[in-house]
Design an enzyme around this catalytic site. Structure first.
Site, PDB file in Angstrom:
ATOM      1  CB  CYS A 176      -6.494   2.194  -0.979  1.00  0.00           C
ATOM      2  SG  CYS A 176      -7.468   2.904   0.366  1.00  0.00           S
ATOM      3  CG  ASP A 217      -2.548   0.684  -2.649  1.00  0.00           C
ATOM      4  OD1 ASP A 217      -1.637   1.494  -2.400  1.00  0.00           O
ATOM      5  OD2 ASP A 217      -3.520   0.526  -1.894  1.00  0.00           O
ATOM      6  CG  HIS A 218      -2.333   4.863  -3.858  1.00  0.00           C
ATOM      7  ND1 HIS A 218      -1.622   5.583  -2.930  1.00  0.00           N
ATOM      8  CD2 HIS A 218      -3.299   4.218  -3.155  1.00  0.00           C
ATOM      9  CE1 HIS A 218      -2.137   5.396  -1.726  1.00  0.00           C
ATOM     10  NE2 HIS A 218      -3.150   4.559  -1.834  1.00  0.00           N
ATOM     11  CD  GLU A 235      -3.036  -1.235   1.954  1.00  0.00           C
ATOM     12  OE1 GLU A 235      -3.429  -0.135   2.368  1.00  0.00           O
ATOM     13  OE2 GLU A 235      -3.711  -2.268   2.005  1.00  0.00           O
ATOM     14  CG  ASP A 236      -0.868   4.245   1.177  1.00  0.00           C
ATOM     15  OD1 ASP A 236      -1.651   3.556   0.515  1.00  0.00           O
ATOM     16  OD2 ASP A 236      -1.238   4.961   2.123  1.00  0.00           O
TER      17      ASP A 236
END
Length: 618
Positions: free
Chosen positions: A75, A236-237, A36-37
């Site tokens: 997300c 995810d980004h 994530e992130d």
């Protein structure tokens, strides 16, 4: 593209399309290791501050994608893009933690893998803005694992790590491993101890995640499956730092994407595949679903808006990647972006709002707090001031010369051709996918009752997109000399056209509101509550003294979520907040009113409370 978009016949064919059965021969296992992130802040992407030996070794055995975008910079919409193979603005699911439905004949892509005999697992985050369509996964939990499949059954497994999430950047106490004195501070962030600590902790967390990824890859080796499994790694980004996460700049959308294809399945690799190589192909999250189907030997569905970038059914490369931003938690916004790999174009449809609107969750990060405080103390200079100021309608950045995207070239005479090219690409995608984000969020739901936003978007009787989008473009351009046209459009039969026309007057400030005072006063009685909200905000902020009481009455009536629904309540409360001290007569009413719409999805139920707490703070 014609205004009516896809023909009825073409739309019906898309609705009825089914996945083609895989061909004969062995099929690969497919493993996704996700986190994530996390932007491309790993050693394999040239980041010398990063410590990521496991992922660097994976990249040395596979292919790195240099131009991978997550399409959404947060997300839930990003994962919604992945699971559907559709851009969320086409399904009404662009807004953070919203909930809409796919057309009944569409399925989330793991369902097609299951039908083809794959064992599908997700460990464990879903966070989709779309209702589940039938059984999506064989197992989706923190215990899900490929080891539970039947003997010899191919698998598709996702393992997701949360250690790199935004919330972990600010977790204290934390003993730093990376030296904060050595971290690179982007041009938009202030150089303070808090900012350096947050960036260093972000890198620490990436190193921890790297070790966790190593354990998953070791399990694959232990099971004797490494030569039978295609492995993806991606974030995810962009990073969880403010002005990265939630913003559809390159810094919020570019992610690391590494794919390793073992020799046994090298025939499924793209032409540019080289061990340790780099691909400049434009790849977005919208492409992941068709790509996995293609690797499994399944022809991607006709209605999917992405294209496979490897496998037995590859699509031609495309020229651009696309991004979007809708409502972020409790704050309304609408942004679209596009890149050709070097230049990034950003279209702000609500330029009267500042970049750094107050989001309770984002403000928990020390960097956000100190950055905000320094700005309001007058201690910052451009470009570190921009985040706390209103936006231009258009932005254009040259990543080759300006990696931090702080020098806006939209008004540069020598860049007008590039600006026009990317603007056209952004508008064309909106038309192609029938972007329903031009509707206020509540209207996405009301117009699609008994149907779905995607179907509404493809029905010009219910969604006259050309007229709505033209008005949104005109309104948000901030061009002068269009007040009369905006006033005319306030009489349109479609509520979204009236909404954007009123918004255009609001965006232009006091002079435009004075010229349109009578139409705005009439709009306080409009059939559309969204139009009433915008008219009330315009009159409350910029109207005559006698306009304030009816504006406040209108907003006070539309603010309670229990009687108006969560989406209209959020819009009304944002308007009240924009009035500042003028809204003081409403404070007692806000403190006493209900703060939950019990008919709304559970995932939306904290947003009204956050707004009320912020607006009524002492």
């Amino acid at each position: 593209m014609a205004e009516n978009g896809m023909t009825r016949r073409g739309f019906a064919a898309a609705l009825g399309a089914a996945a083609a059965a895989p061909g004969p021969g062995p099929r690969p296992n497919i493993l996704w290791i996700t986190c994530e992130d996390t932007g491309p802040h790993i050693g394999a992407y040239g980041d010398r501050y990063a410590d990521t030996p496991v992922l660097d070794r994976l990249a040395a055995r596979g292919l790195r994608y240099r131009n991978a975008w997550s399409n959404a910079p947060v997300c839930a919409p990003a994962r919604t893009t992945i699971i559907s193979g559709l851009y969320p603005p086409s399904t009404g699911s662009e807004h953070m933690r919203s909930m809409t439905s796919l057309p009944p004949q569409f399925k989330m892509f793991p369902a097609y893998l299951r039908e083809a005999g794959y064992y599908t697992t997700n460990n464990a985050k879903e966070d989709y803005n779309l209702e589940h369509t039938g059984r999506v996964w064989d197992e989706s939990s923190n215990r899900a694992h490929w080891r539970k499949r039947s003997p010899g059954q191919p698998f598709f497994s996702v393992v997701n790590f949360t250690i790199t999430h935004e919330s972990q950047i600010r977790r204290r106490p934390h003993t730093l491993v990376h030296d904060p004195a050595r971290v690179r501070i982007p041009a938009y962030h202030p150089d303070t101890p808090e900012v350096r600590h947050d960036w260093a902790q972000y890198y620490d967390n990436i190193t921890t995640m790297d070790g966790m990824a190593g354990k998953v890859l070791a399990e694959l080796e232990q099971d004797g499956l490494a030569e039978d499994t295609i492995v993806f790694f991606y974030g995810d980004h962009g990073s969880g730092m403010p002005r990265n996460k939630r913003w559809p700049y390159d810094s919020g959308l570019r992610v690391p994407l590494v794919v390793h294809i073992p020799e046994k399945f090298r025939h499924l690799a793209p032409p540019e595949y080289r061990v340790g190589g780099i691909s400049d192909r434009m790849v977005g999250f919208v492409d992941l679903a068709p790509t996995v189907l293609s690797l499994a030997g399944i022809r991607p569905l006709e209605w999917m808006q992405g294209g496979a970038f490897m496998g037995s059914h590859p699509a031609p490369p495309r020229e651009f990647n696309y991004g979007f931003r809708g409502r972020m938690d409790e704050r309304c916004d609408m942004v679209r972006s596009v890149t050709d790999g070097r230049y990034v174009y950003v279209r702000n449809y609500m330029p009267h709002k500042i970049y750094g609107q107050h989001l309770a969750y984002m403000f928990e990060t020390p960097t956000t707090q100190v950055w905000h405080d320094l700005y309001h103390q007058g201690k910052l200079k451009p470009p570190r001031t921009y985040f706390w100021e209103t936006k231009p309608p258009e932005e254009l950045y040259d990543l080759q010369e300006d990696r931090d995207e702080v020098r806006n070239l939209a008004r540069s005479p020598k860049h007008q051709q590039m600006l026009a090219r990317l603007r056209k690409a952004q508008q064309q995608l909106a038309a192609d996918i029938r972007d329903v984000g031009f509707l206020p969020e509540r209207e996405i739901h009301t117009r699609s009752r008994g149907s779905t936003p995607y179907q509404v978007g493809h029905d010009d009787r219910r969604y006259p997109m050309k007229r709505i989008m033209e008005t949104a473009e005109l309104a948000s351009s901030l061009e002068g000399g269009v007040d009369a046209e905006l006033i005319k459009r306030m009489q349109d039969s479609d509520s979204a056209v009236r909404y954007w026309a009123a918004m255009g007057i609001l965006m232009r400030g006091a002079k435009a509101v004075t010229a349109a005072a009578e139409p705005l006063r009439a709009a306080l009685e409009d059939r559309s509550p969204e139009v009433r909200v915008i008219a009330a905000e315009a009159l409350g902020r910029y109207g005559a003294e006698e306009d304030l009481p009816p504006a406040l009455r209108t907003l006070g009536v539309l603010a309670p979520p229990d009687s108006n629904g969560v989406y209209l309540s959020i819009m009304a409360l944002n308007a009240i907040d924009a009035l500042g001290d003028k809204a003081r007569p409403l404070m007692g009413r806000l403190k006493a009113m209900p703060d939950v719409d019990h008919n709304s999805p559970q995932r939306t139920r904290t947003y009204v409370r956050r707004l009320i707490e912020w607006i009524t703070r002492e």
